[in-house]
Design an enzyme around this catalytic site. Structure first.
Site, short mmCIF file in Angstrom:
data_model
loop_
_atom_site.label_atom_id
_atom_site.label_comp_id
_atom_site.label_asym_id
_atom_site.label_seq_id
_atom_site.Cartn_x
_atom_site.Cartn_y
_atom_site.Cartn_z
N SER A 17 0.81 -1.23 0.00
CA SER A 17 0.00 0.00 0.00
C SER A 17 0.83 1.27 0.00
CB SER A 17 -0.94 0.01 1.21
OG SER A 17 -0.20 -0.08 2.41
N ASP A 193 -0.77 5.33 11.85
CA ASP A 193 -0.67 3.91 12.24
C ASP A 193 0.79 3.43 12.23
OD1 ASP A 193 -0.18 3.95 9.53
OD2 ASP A 193 -1.75 2.52 9.00
N HIS A 196 1.56 3.98 7.26
CA HIS A 196 1.18 4.72 6.05
C HIS A 196 1.55 6.19 6.21
CE1 HIS A 196 -1.46 1.12 5.94
NE2 HIS A 196 -1.13 1.17 4.65
#
Length: 217
Positions: A17, A193, A196
């Site tokens: 991601s 978090d 990211h």
């Protein structure tokens, strides 16, 4: 240091991601932010702004949630079929993270032996087909190296370093690149978090990558 990339080179960047960042499907390339919003776009912007005469082509094939085993499943279509001149790989965050956020679902865990073996297999298979490979470590935006997940992530980063040394790839230590930032900011200010990153964090990643390939203004 001289830029490793040459005129008309195609740079394919694969990962999870952090690489994905809302890139277009099936291949992250083209108009309207198709390359994504993260470090891949920053790398492409810098390369083509500073070296416009080189016409570097950057392609984003990151996919959210991927582990190194997921990369293996799509390697033919997303890497080999793209025929890159240069390949960048940053994978491992989910390989580690699933061990901590889904501790009971062991089928989702990728242990370090499997991780290192698979990564080495993929890069060894691809190295004869490209001009070069850049291996970026996974990272965890946490300043305490004794933190359980940070310590585990560092182990996977060391695995990346071993593979890079064995096959002669360019090695980019993203965890080390974050250290100056972590001296000045609480981790949540960079990534809520710790995984990211915001634009500052993505800039750190892009700068580390660019330094690795010999980028200079």
């Amino acid at each position: 240091m001289i830029l490793k990339l040459e005129r008309n080179d195609k740079l394919v960047m694969i990962g999870d991601s952090v690489t994905d960042c809302e890139r277009a499907r099936p291949i992250g390339e083209g108009l309207f932010g198709a390359i994504g919003k993260g470090y891949v776009s920053f790398v492409d912007g810098q390369l083509n702004a500073v070296y416009p005469e080189l016409h570097i082509r950057t392609v984003n094939v990151g996919t959210s949630g991927n582990t190194v085993l997921d990369l293996k499943e799509r390697w033919q279509t997303d890497v080999l079929d793209q025929k890159p001149d240069w390949l960048s790989i940053m994978i491992g965050i989910n390989d580690v993270w699933r061990q901590f956020d889904l501790p009971l679902q062991t089928e989702k865990h990728v242990q370090i032996e499997t991780y290192e073996k698979t990564l080495k297999e993929l890069v060894s298979r691809t190295l004869p087909l490209v001009k070069g490979i850049i291996l970026m470590t996974p990272f965890y935006i946490e300043p305490n190296p004794q933190d359980a997940m940070r310590a585990r992530m560092d182990q996977y980063g060391q695995a990346v370093k071993r593979v890079a040394e064995e096959i002669g790839a360019i090695f980019v230590d993203t965890q080390a690149a974050f250290e100056p930032l972590l001296q000045a900011y609480y981790p949540a200010a960079i990534a809520w978090d710790r995984v990211h990153p915001n634009t500052v964090g993505h800039t750190v990643l892009a700068n580390a990558f660019l330094k690795g390939i010999g980028f200079s203004r």
